[in-house]
Design an enzyme around this catalytic site. Structure first.
Site, short mmCIF file in Angstrom:
data_model
loop_
_atom_site.label_atom_id
_atom_site.label_comp_id
_atom_site.label_asym_id
_atom_site.label_seq_id
_atom_site.Cartn_x
_atom_site.Cartn_y
_atom_site.Cartn_z
N ASN A 190 5.82 1.47 -1.51
CA ASN A 190 5.65 0.48 -2.58
C ASN A 190 6.01 1.16 -3.89
OD1 ASN A 190 4.80 -1.39 -4.45
ND2 ASN A 190 2.60 -1.12 -4.04
N LYS B 284 6.22 -0.15 -6.76
CA LYS B 284 5.56 -0.77 -7.92
C LYS B 284 6.58 -1.00 -9.03
CE LYS B 284 1.39 1.59 -6.48
NZ LYS B 284 0.03 1.92 -6.81
N HIS C 162 -1.89 -7.08 -3.26
CA HIS C 162 -2.17 -5.68 -3.64
C HIS C 162 -3.31 -5.69 -4.67
CE1 HIS C 162 -1.69 -1.70 -5.33
NE2 HIS C 162 -0.98 -1.38 -4.25
N GLU D 134 -3.70 -4.16 -7.29
CA GLU D 134 -3.25 -4.22 -8.69
C GLU D 134 -2.93 -5.66 -9.10
OE1 GLU D 134 -0.19 -1.21 -8.38
OE2 GLU D 134 -1.73 0.33 -8.21
N GLU E 243 -6.47 -0.70 1.90
CA GLU E 243 -6.30 0.19 0.76
C GLU E 243 -7.57 0.20 -0.08
OE1 GLU E 243 -1.83 0.66 -0.19
OE2 GLU E 243 -2.58 -1.04 -1.30
N GLY F 113 -3.70 5.81 -6.04
CA GLY F 113 -3.18 6.55 -7.19
C GLY F 113 -4.16 7.54 -7.78
N SER G 68 -3.30 7.15 -1.72
CA SER G 68 -3.02 8.59 -1.91
C SER G 68 -2.57 9.28 -0.62
CB SER G 68 -4.24 9.30 -2.51
OG SER G 68 -4.53 8.75 -3.79
C1 PEP Z 1 -0.41 1.60 -3.22
O1 PEP Z 1 -0.25 1.30 -4.37
O2 PEP Z 1 -0.25 0.75 -2.33
C2 PEP Z 1 -0.77 2.98 -2.93
C3 PEP Z 1 -1.29 3.25 -1.76
O3 PEP Z 1 -0.59 3.89 -3.93
P1 PEP Z 1 -0.78 5.51 -3.82
O4 PEP Z 1 -0.15 5.94 -2.53
O5 PEP Z 1 -0.07 6.03 -5.01
O6 PEP Z 1 -2.23 5.74 -3.83
#
Ligand code: PEP
Length: 241
Positions: free
Chosen positions: A9, A11, A93, A95, A162, A168, A202
């Site tokens: 992703n 973003k 997501h 976000e 998630e 992040g 992460s």
């Molecule tokens: C995400 O935004 O779906 C995600 C898992 O981000 P990160 O791997 O940077 O934690």
């Protein structure tokens, strides 16, 4: 055992000057048993589809509008995304749930539109740190899943667990917590829905072997580490099927 899906992703990152990513990724990965997906910003879907042509890497979108067309300035329909080359759409997501106030009911309606448009959705669910600390993680996430899943999802809907606090931040859920949550999500899936359950939060080359080797982990949704082909390849190399 389901074939693992490793999805990136991007973003709000990525410009047309960075499309050598696909050649670099293919060179770094070599042969992989995993299914690979990159979800760039909408501006790059078409160019990424062309850049990835013949590589076996699918391209997806990060959101869609629920309607097929109409007066929705700035939005994109499933048909438009498919026309540009998308095969998957990430939905819900955290976000988008936080920044745009998306509810599970809206995610479900979008997922219905994705199904109707012939694409596959990746529905994201996850608890906040406060919800986990209060012992409510499994209840919250299972409820989110059931409220976000479209009717008759069949095999065209994937789930990404998630934890919001792991995205992040460099923090990941413990292996025991991931196994428990993925098991709970699998058990909650309605009959006839064969969704893969990806882990996200992460994921990086250093922890991919452990996470991708866990029971009921059918892949990963990767944010930051999917921007660098060497890092993303380092994750992909740890897929087990
Ligand atoms: C995400 O935004 O779906 C995600 C898992 O981000 P990160 O791997 O940077 O934690």
């Amino acid at each position: 055992m389901a074939r693992q899906l490793i999805a990136g992703n991007w973003k709000m990152n990525g410009l047309s000057s960075q499309l050598s990513f696909f050649d670099d990724l293919v060179n770094a990965v070599g042969d992989s048993p995993a299914e690979l997906l990159i979800c760039p910003p909408a501006t790059l879907i078409e160019r990424c589809s062309r850049a990835a042509d013949g590589s076996g890497i699918a391209i997806g979108a990060q959101d869609c509008h629920v309607s097929a067309s109409g007066a929705h300035t700035g939005d994109l329909s499933v048909a438009m995304l498919a026309d540009a080359g998308a095969r998957f759409v990430i939905l819900g997501h955290s976000e988008r749930r936080a920044d745009h106030g998306e509810t599970s009911a809206e995610v479900k309606a979008k997922a219905e539109a994705v199904l109707a448009g012939g694409l596959t959705s990746i529905i994201c669910v996850g608890e906040t740190l406060e919800q986990r600390e209060q012992g409510n993680a499994e209840t919250v996430v299972t409820e989110q899943l059931l409220a976000s899943l479209p009717e008759n999802a069949g095999d065209r809907c994937e789930i990404a667990y998630e934890p919001v606090w792991a995205i992040g931040t460099g923090r990941t859920a413990s292996s025991a917590d991931i196994v428990a949550m993925h098991g709970a999500l699998k058990a909650a899936l309605p009959a006839g829905v064969s969704a893969r359950i990806l882990y996200g939060g992460s994921v990086k080359p250093q922890n991919a072997e452990e996470i991708l080797g866990l029971d009921n982990v059918d892949g990963a949704l990767v944010g930051g580490a999917s921007l660098n082909p060497v890092d993303f390849a380092g994750i992909i190399k740890n897929t087990r099927c």
